[in-house]
Write a protein that holds these residues in place. Structure first.
Motif, short mmCIF file in Angstrom:
data_model
loop_
_atom_site.label_atom_id
_atom_site.label_comp_id
_atom_site.label_asym_id
_atom_site.label_seq_id
_atom_site.Cartn_x
_atom_site.Cartn_y
_atom_site.Cartn_z
N TYR A 113 0.86 -1.18 0.00
CA TYR A 113 0.00 0.00 0.00
C TYR A 113 0.90 1.23 0.00
CZ TYR A 113 -3.32 3.61 1.23
OH TYR A 113 -4.08 4.75 1.23
N THR A 114 0.69 2.11 -0.98
CA THR A 114 1.51 3.31 -1.15
C THR A 114 0.65 4.55 -1.04
OG1 THR A 114 3.05 2.15 -2.62
CG2 THR A 114 3.07 4.55 -2.69
N SER A 115 1.13 5.51 -0.29
CA SER A 115 0.48 6.82 -0.18
C SER A 115 1.49 7.90 -0.53
CB SER A 115 -0.07 7.03 1.23
OG SER A 115 -0.65 8.32 1.36
N ASP A 116 1.26 8.60 -1.65
CA ASP A 116 2.15 9.66 -2.12
C ASP A 116 1.47 11.02 -1.99
OD1 ASP A 116 4.02 7.82 -2.79
OD2 ASP A 116 3.99 8.21 -4.95
N THR A 117 2.23 12.00 -1.58
CA THR A 117 1.80 13.40 -1.64
C THR A 117 2.82 14.15 -2.48
OG1 THR A 117 0.72 13.36 0.52
CG2 THR A 117 1.33 15.51 -0.36
N LYS A 118 2.35 14.81 -3.53
CA LYS A 118 3.24 15.56 -4.41
C LYS A 118 2.82 17.02 -4.47
CE LYS A 118 5.29 12.13 -7.37
NZ LYS A 118 5.80 11.85 -8.71
N LYS A 119 3.82 17.87 -4.39
CA LYS A 119 3.61 19.30 -4.54
C LYS A 119 4.44 19.78 -5.72
CE LYS A 119 4.19 23.74 -2.14
NZ LYS A 119 4.64 24.41 -0.88
N GLY A 120 3.77 20.40 -6.68
CA GLY A 120 4.46 20.88 -7.87
C GLY A 120 4.40 22.38 -7.99
N ASP A 121 5.52 22.96 -8.41
CA ASP A 121 5.59 24.41 -8.68
C ASP A 121 6.16 24.57 -10.08
OD1 ASP A 121 5.77 27.33 -7.30
OD2 ASP A 121 7.45 27.03 -8.67
N VAL A 122 5.40 25.20 -10.97
CA VAL A 122 5.79 25.31 -12.37
C VAL A 122 5.69 26.76 -12.82
CG1 VAL A 122 5.39 24.48 -14.71
CG2 VAL A 122 4.87 23.00 -12.76
N PHE A 123 6.77 27.24 -13.46
CA PHE A 123 6.78 28.59 -14.05
C PHE A 123 7.32 28.47 -15.47
CE2 PHE A 123 8.97 32.50 -15.22
CZ PHE A 123 7.97 33.45 -14.99
N ARG A 124 6.62 29.13 -16.38
CA ARG A 124 7.04 29.12 -17.79
C ARG A 124 6.65 30.47 -18.39
NH1 ARG A 124 7.62 24.92 -21.95
NH2 ARG A 124 6.99 25.69 -24.00
#
Length: 741
Positions: free
Chosen positions: A421-432
């Protein structure tokens, strides 16, 4: 060629395939040849005979790697069926891996690999600096098919395990090795260890790899496809009691090889946009500076509580920095130049509790990862008069609980049950954003200037992903020498955020993309036949690939004018992959052994949904695409003759490996796609009677085959029809001398 390779399948009644190292000896066979019953692997996180593991595993030991002249981890591609293990396009030490058609070619931060890489059970999250040179090693294991239960993170295609050697507990030892070869190749290696006390040992290894370039930058005069790498490892092993063991290890790799800009495959406009005569030459103008530093430290602790239970802790921290440039147009002009920086760090902690009763064995574990991958790059588009600046980061926190249990239902029938059982939390910051002027943007230290209009992308978001990956396998010992198995397993690769995403062209990019999964059904047969003269492993598999993540970049055209480049990372749909594998080794005589590996693969998209920039809707274009890096046939055949020369042991190994036609991208490209090719190698290794001196002579790619391992395509006038190929090494010769003290 295909017929010759497939003929090896007839050696086994299995007629299908997947195996490990070398074959079975007769009573008078040399000790260097081992039977599959005796090959020990840790595919299920515990020491087991390869024959007893209901998983398709290739295990290549240090001796075999030396005999075949393997330089780095990419040598696995030649000897492992249905595997692609290559240096990434445009880089020198970034790893690209595919197993059974499943993997990830894009090494940009935030994208997860599809084949997990482990060094002494430490997970390597990023591909930069992961083309591991082979030194101080015990073996390499390649686990094919989803390994979600035990290895979890991003092993939808499989896992590669790099296992280093343990130190001698009683004796001081020192090994010196040097090699000289074509293109002024100079490799130097020193490794050794010393017991400080009865319970404490210290070891170290340092290696330097230098080589002139296969080609030249015809614009600057710099070497192209050269090598300049310094690597080192330090280990401390402490065993205060017979049942307690600690290992502290640190490593560092510095790669200052020049960047690989590739080879222009078609001529563009202008005298400086022609096709160079050598496939290893370029006319790039963006620069020749490249630097990759990768380092880490790990602490492994193991305590045998009693005859049944063992507990193990693996704590690790790794970080890496890359400063590089890629010239996608291969001309002195900044038509399509990409300077880039990457930085990443990760902390991992794994706890394992292993148990072994008479009729039940297994492991229960907990895995934790906290990592950040970040970077910035410019897309300098000279013909458009602008530069596209991109920057951002992805933070990942992951927690997993896993177990794998083997139950002996009878003396011959075994049931394996596993789950993670896998629990992932991802936070992304994108600038273009776009900037006027075809020079570096302020993001990479260029001239300070405002963005051209509003930012194309500017957001921060987070998302949770949860998954349960089960596995069930049933194996049966048909005899003491032959085992068959059937299994079903599931693999999971986490979702994330597209670091190149253009929120104006593709508004859905701010929502990120979802995980992808693979369900795999497999049957196999492995063991030995004919009085243990034939050792083999075979498997047939059927995979259902869901929510597949695919990365593409296309020009943005407004009113017939190209204004930029849009990126997609979409869950395009699904595909079906099935095939068979066979690996075996046959003792032909007391002195002659044959090794064979054959892979067969069929892969096609069932659904491929792509966003149409004009109609603004997704369209199913499955009939127009193929799976990349998925050749129908792969194969290897080698003969090893062992005998006596001047009182010492001599091993001579001619071999040939084969790869069928394959596409470098999901969209077939007749200019870049690689036709079938074969590589012919020859090696001779002599060891003196005292086992102190070893001399090796190696010839690789003796027919000087030219073959592509990567490419980029940016057709059209705006990018001066930039279609670039990256090539594998040409014909080379190397001589080495090793001395043990």
């Amino acid at each position: 060629m295909k017929c010759a390779l497939l003929a090896g399948v007839a050696w086994s009644t299995a007629a299908t395939a997947s195996m490990a190292q070398t074959a079975a000896p007769a009573a008078d066979q040399p000790e260097s040849v081992t039977n599959i019953d005796e090959i020990v692997v840790t595919a299920r996180r515990r020491d087991e005979a390869l024959k007893d593991v209901p998983v398709a595993v290739s295990a290549i030991g240090a001796e075999r790697l030396e005999e075949t002249g393997a330089i780095d981890i990419t040598a696995l591609q030649q000897q492992t069926p249905n595997a692609t293990v290559q240096i990434a396009r445009g880089s020198n030490s970034t790893l690209i891996s595919f197993v059974r058609g499943v993997g990830q070619q894009d090494p940009l931060w935030g994208f997860e690999p599809g084949v997990g890489l482990y060094v002494d059970d430490v997970y390597i999250a990023r591909p930069q600096g992961a083309v591991l040179d082979i030194f101080d090693i015990e073996r390499i294991e390649v686990l094919r098919g989803p390994q979600g239960t035990l290895y979890g993170r991003n092993t939808v295609g499989g896992a590669i395990k790099y296992v280093t050697s343990r130190m001698d507990p009683t004796e001081a030892e020192l090994t010196l090795k040097g090699a000289y070869g074509s293109y002024n190749q100079i490799d130097l290696l020193a490794s050794g260890s010393v017991p400080v006390t009865d319970t404490l040992r210290i070891g170290a290894a340092i290696a330097s790899y230098d080589r002139d370039g296969y080609g030249q930058n015809l614009n600057t005069g710099a070497e192209h496809y050269n090598k300049d790498i310094l690597a080192g490892r330090l280990s401390v092993e402490y065993q205060p009691a017979e049942n307690v063991f600690f290992r502290l290890a640190a490593d560092r790799v510095e790669d200052d090889s020049n960047p690989r800009h590739g080879h222009r495959e078609v001529a563009g406009t202008g005298a400086d946009a022609g096709v160079p005569g050598s496939v290893y030459d370029t006319r790039a103008g963006v620069g020749d500076r490249n630097s990759v530093v990768n380092e880490g430290v790990s602490l492994t602790a193991q305590v045998d509580l009693n005859d049944v239970w063992t507990v193990k802790s693996i704590t690790a921290y790794r970080e890496g920095d890359t400063d590089t440039v890629i010239d996608f147009d291969n001309t002195p002009r900044p038509t399509l130049d990409v300077p880039a920086i990457y930085a990443d760090h990760q902390f991992t902690q794994e706890f394992q509790a292993l148990f072994q009763y008479d009729r039940i064995q297994g492991v229960i574990g907990l895995f934790y990862l906290d990592g950040t991958a970040s970077g910035a790059f410019d897309t300098i588009a000279g013909n458009l008069g602008l530069a596209i600046g991109t920057a951002g980061f992805v933070e990942t926190e992951s927690v997993s609980l896993f177990t794998d249990v083997n139950i002996d239902l009878t003396e011959r029938l075994h049931l394996s049950l596993g789950g993670r059982y896998t629990s992932d939390t991802k936070k992304g910051d994108v600038f273009r954003a776009n900037y006027l002027g075809a020079t570096r943007t302020p993001l990479l230290g260029g001239t300070a200037r405002p963005t051209l209009g509003a930012a194309r992308t500017d957001y921060t978001a987070s998302k949770d992903f949860n998954d349960f990956s089960p596995k069930v396998a049933l194996s049966y010992d048909f005899s003491d020498a032959v085992t068959g198995y059937a299994s079903w397993s599931s693999g999971f690769k986490s979702g994330g955020y597209d670091m190149r995403g253009d929120a104006i062209s593709t508004p859905q990019t701010v929502n990120g993309y979802d995980p992808e999964t693979v369900d795999s059904f497999e049957i196999g047969l492995k063991g030995s036949l004919f009085d243990r003269r034939l050792s083999f492993s075979s498997a047939a598999f059927y995979n259902e690939y869901q929510d597949q993540q695919v990365t593409t970049q296309v020009p943005v055209v407004v009113n017939g004018v190209t204004t930029g480049i849009a990126s997609f990372v979409d869950n395009v749909g699904s595909s079906t992959i099935y095939g068979a594998e066979f690996e075996g080794a046959l003792t032909i005589s007391d002195n002659l052994t044959a090794n064979v590996a054959v892979g067969y693969l069929q892969a096609e998209f069932d659904e491929f949904n792509r966003f149409n920039l004009t109609t603004r809707v997704f369209e199913n274009i499955a009939n127009l695409v193929v799976l990349q890096n998925a050749p129908e046939f792969t194969g290897y055949f080698g003969l090893t003759w062992r005998g006596q020369l001047a009182g010492g042991d001599l091993a001579v190994t001619p071999s040939v490996s084969f790869r069928d036609d394959y596409s470098l991208f999901e969209f077939p490209n007749p200019i870049l796609d690689q036709k079938a090719y074969s590589l012919v190698d020859l090696s001779a290794v002599w060891t003196d009677p005292s086992d102190r001196y070893t001399v090796g002579l190696y010839g690789r790619n003796l027919t000087d085959e030219e073959y592509r391992v990567g490419g980029y395509t940016f057709p059209g006038a705006a990018f001066n029809d930039s279609q670039i190929g990256y090539y594998g090494p040409p014909r080379t010769f190397t001589a080495s001398l090793q001395v043990k003290f």
